[in-house]
Write a protein that holds these residues in place. Structure first.
Motif, mmCIF file in Angstrom:
data_model
loop_
_atom_site.group_PDB
_atom_site.id
_atom_site.type_symbol
_atom_site.label_atom_id
_atom_site.label_comp_id
_atom_site.label_asym_id
_atom_site.label_seq_id
_atom_site.Cartn_x
_atom_site.Cartn_y
_atom_site.Cartn_z
ATOM 1 N N GLY A 378 9.790 24.719 -53.187
ATOM 2 C CA GLY A 378 8.216 24.378 -53.891
ATOM 3 C C GLY A 378 7.363 24.452 -52.925
ATOM 4 O O GLY A 378 7.600 23.901 -51.820
ATOM 5 N N ALA A 379 6.117 24.445 -53.299
ATOM 6 C CA ALA A 379 4.622 24.395 -52.451
ATOM 7 C C ALA A 379 4.733 22.679 -51.874
ATOM 8 O O ALA A 379 4.144 22.680 -51.005
ATOM 9 C CB ALA A 379 3.553 24.778 -53.201
ATOM 10 N N HIS A 380 4.926 21.840 -52.735
ATOM 11 C CA HIS A 380 5.162 20.512 -52.402
ATOM 12 C C HIS A 380 5.800 20.074 -51.215
ATOM 13 O O HIS A 380 5.707 19.230 -50.744
ATOM 14 C CB HIS A 380 5.347 19.626 -53.808
ATOM 15 N N ARG A 381 6.987 20.749 -51.158
ATOM 16 C CA ARG A 381 7.695 20.462 -49.735
ATOM 17 C C ARG A 381 7.638 21.718 -48.798
ATOM 18 O O ARG A 381 8.632 21.541 -47.891
ATOM 19 C CB ARG A 381 9.246 20.184 -50.272
ATOM 20 N N PHE A 382 6.820 22.662 -48.977
ATOM 21 C CA PHE A 382 6.901 23.690 -48.101
ATOM 22 C C PHE A 382 6.553 23.314 -46.676
ATOM 23 O O PHE A 382 7.101 23.694 -45.747
ATOM 24 C CB PHE A 382 6.003 24.757 -48.440
ATOM 25 N N SER A 383 5.610 22.330 -46.529
ATOM 26 C CA SER A 383 5.001 22.055 -45.184
ATOM 27 C C SER A 383 6.130 21.555 -44.186
ATOM 28 O O SER A 383 6.103 21.763 -43.172
ATOM 29 C CB SER A 383 4.020 21.033 -45.274
ATOM 30 N N SER A 384 6.835 20.739 -44.974
ATOM 31 C CA SER A 384 7.999 19.831 -44.225
ATOM 32 C C SER A 384 9.059 20.788 -43.908
ATOM 33 O O SER A 384 9.927 21.154 -42.917
ATOM 34 C CB SER A 384 8.709 18.631 -45.107
ATOM 35 N N ALA A 385 9.335 21.877 -45.066
ATOM 36 C CA ALA A 385 10.478 23.078 -44.831
ATOM 37 C C ALA A 385 10.308 24.192 -43.866
ATOM 38 O O ALA A 385 11.153 24.322 -42.713
ATOM 39 C CB ALA A 385 10.665 23.802 -45.960
ATOM 40 N N VAL A 386 8.705 24.569 -43.524
ATOM 41 C CA VAL A 386 8.661 25.301 -42.513
ATOM 42 C C VAL A 386 8.490 24.450 -41.290
ATOM 43 O O VAL A 386 9.052 25.383 -40.168
ATOM 44 C CB VAL A 386 7.250 26.091 -42.715
ATOM 45 N N GLY A 387 8.423 23.287 -41.097
ATOM 46 C CA GLY A 387 8.423 22.688 -39.690
ATOM 47 C C GLY A 387 9.607 22.586 -39.310
ATOM 48 O O GLY A 387 10.072 22.784 -38.242
#
Length: 478
Positions: A378-387
């Motif tokens: 989901g887009a809401h967790r994407f920033s943490s996931a890609v990091g």
């Protein structure tokens, strides 16, 4: 268009408007992030002679830069979560520019490792993650298309920087060229300025349920999501129990889809970049002249350039979007088969065919690489996931090309290297196919179970009210 998966964004993404300007900014930012380390290889021979170092020592310059870009992923994600994409990208552009300017005054190879590799690489990390993240805030239905267009920035800018760097090198040498490149990369600051925050007051279209009220299957299967949807059905709006951590969401390591993606990608990246790095040397090893060998990279970049946006359009179709993970699995497997067949193609004509097919396969993977991650978490967790993904992928990105080079040194030819890279790509491709088959089946089952739970919860919530009404009516008749 296919129905979009829910993302818990709390608003309806515009799927256009200023979002296309954001895609253009991401096109520039992502393009510099991936193309810049590759384009610097033009200066390696002169730098090698200037500092009297070996080829392996100078080759570490690009590896350190790429590894720093991936290692800086979690820090970039934290800054994006705290400050947003626009200021982070602008600071990243300034860092890369500063690193290149300082490197132009270098007196040792370690000085270049620090300035170009570490400072420049970390600056590229501040360009990459925010550009990938902000697309998910502006697009939902058209997100694969937007990601494909943004990812096309890498081959386009590489195609532009390659002849430009050669011209700068011939005119100003590597020191003067680094100074000029330091000013050119400031275009990332302009790209960052385009990334204004999305208007979160966007109203959903009349007659359509808000996207935030339609959780994806993965979200609907969780206990928290069941309670949240039950509250929505009974008119009780409560805040989510499962709030994201303040800085980065380490609970992703319990996410089934994220773990599938992570395991496959770690293996894949051992063989992902090496075939590009060794394409021209492999051609020269077969007795092909330098210009013809270099032309193979131009063919590869040209095909890659058109493949990425085309893949985004195909991925956004109603036939592919609901099961886009299978499309990504095919793209990874296609790369593996391509490398396994490369040593079997004879002569320069065979290498041209390989460059075309490889450009097609490589472009497909790059266009889908982050879209499928966003589809899973989901887009809401994407920033943490890609990091989290980039910091773990840092090791195979750093070690993949040297390991492939070691195979060339051991066996004295390139066939073993291409076979190894083919295996490194084909195995995770098949892994993705199998695991996502079971993951999709599990998600469908969990979704059906969650819907049944929601309906029972709704009936139980409404039943007491009906009983009270009935009692009052009975008492009134008496």
């Amino acid at each position: 268009m296919p129905p979009a998966a829910g993302t818990k964004l709390g608003y309806t993404p515009p799927d256009g408007g200023w979002g296309w300007a954001v895609v253009f900014g991401a096109f520039i930012s992502i393009g510099f992030s991936y193309a810049f380390p590759k384009s610097l290889t033009i200066y390696f021979k002169e730098i090698q002679e200037y500092f009297s170092v070996s080829y392996s020592e100078i080759a570490w310059l690009s590896s350190v830069m790429l590894a720093s870009m991936y290692a800086g992923g979690p820090v970039s994600s934290i800054l994006v979560n705290r400050f947003g994409s626009r200021p982070v990208v602008m600071v990243g552009g300034l860092m890369v520019s500063t690193g290149m300017v300082l490197a132009s005054f270098g007196r040792t190879i370690m000085h270049l490792y620090l300035c170009v590799g570490v400072i420049g690489g970390f600056g590229l990390a501040l360009n990459l993650q925010p550009a990938l993240t902000i697309i998910g805030t502006y697009f939902q239905v058209k997100r694969p298309m937007a990601n494909g267009l943004a990812m096309a920035g890498s081959p386009v800018i590489l195609f532009t920087l390659a002849p430009l760097n050669q011209f700068l090198f011939d005119s100003f040498g590597w020191r003067g060229s680094f100074l000029i490149l330091g000013s050119i990369v400031l275009n990332c600051c302009v790209a960052g300025a385009l990334m204004r925050p999305v208007n979160r007051n966007t109203k959903p279209k009349s007659g359509a349920a808000p996207e935030r009220d339609r959780p994806s299957a993965e979200e609907a299967a969780s206990p928290d999501a069941r309670e949240q949807l039950a509250d929505l059905l009974t008119g009780k709006h409560q805040s989510s129990r499962g709030c994201l951590s303040k800085f980065i969401d380490v609970s992703l390591f319990k996410h089934r889809g994220f773990l599938i993606y992570l395991i496959g990608n770690v293996v894949m990246f051992f063989g992902f970049f090496a075939p590009v790095v060794f394409m021209a040397p492999y051609a020269k090893h077969q007795g092909i002249d330098e210009y013809s060998a270099a032309f193979l990279l131009s063919i590869f970049a040209l095909v890659d350039m058109f493949t990425r946006p085309a893949t985004g359009f195909i991925g956004n179709s109603k036939w592919i979007r609901p099961r886009i993970q299978y499309f990504f699995s095919f793209a990874v497997s296609f790369n593996g088969v391509c490398h396994l067949l490369c040593p079997l193609l004879p002569g320069y004509a065979g290498l041209v065919v390989y460059a075309v097919i490889f450009g097609l396969a490589f472009g497909m993977v790059c266009a889908l690489l982050f879209e499928v991650l966003m589809d899973l978490v989901g887009a809401h967790r994407f920033s943490s996931a890609v990091g989290l993904v980039t910091i773990i992928e840092c090791a195979p990105v750093l070690l993949g090309p040297p390991i492939s080079g070691a195979l060339v040194d051991i066996y004295g030819e390139y066939k073993s290297m291409y076979y190894a890279c083919g295996v490194f790509m084909l195995v995770p491709g098949m892994f993705f196919f199998v695991m996502h088959y079971f993951n999709y089946k599990r998600l469908d089952k969990e979704k059906k179970q969650s819907v049944a739970v929601h309906m029972r919860t709704c009936e139980e919530a409404l039943k007491p009210k009906m009983n009270r009404d009935g009692t009052r009516a009975h008492e009134a008749d008496r």
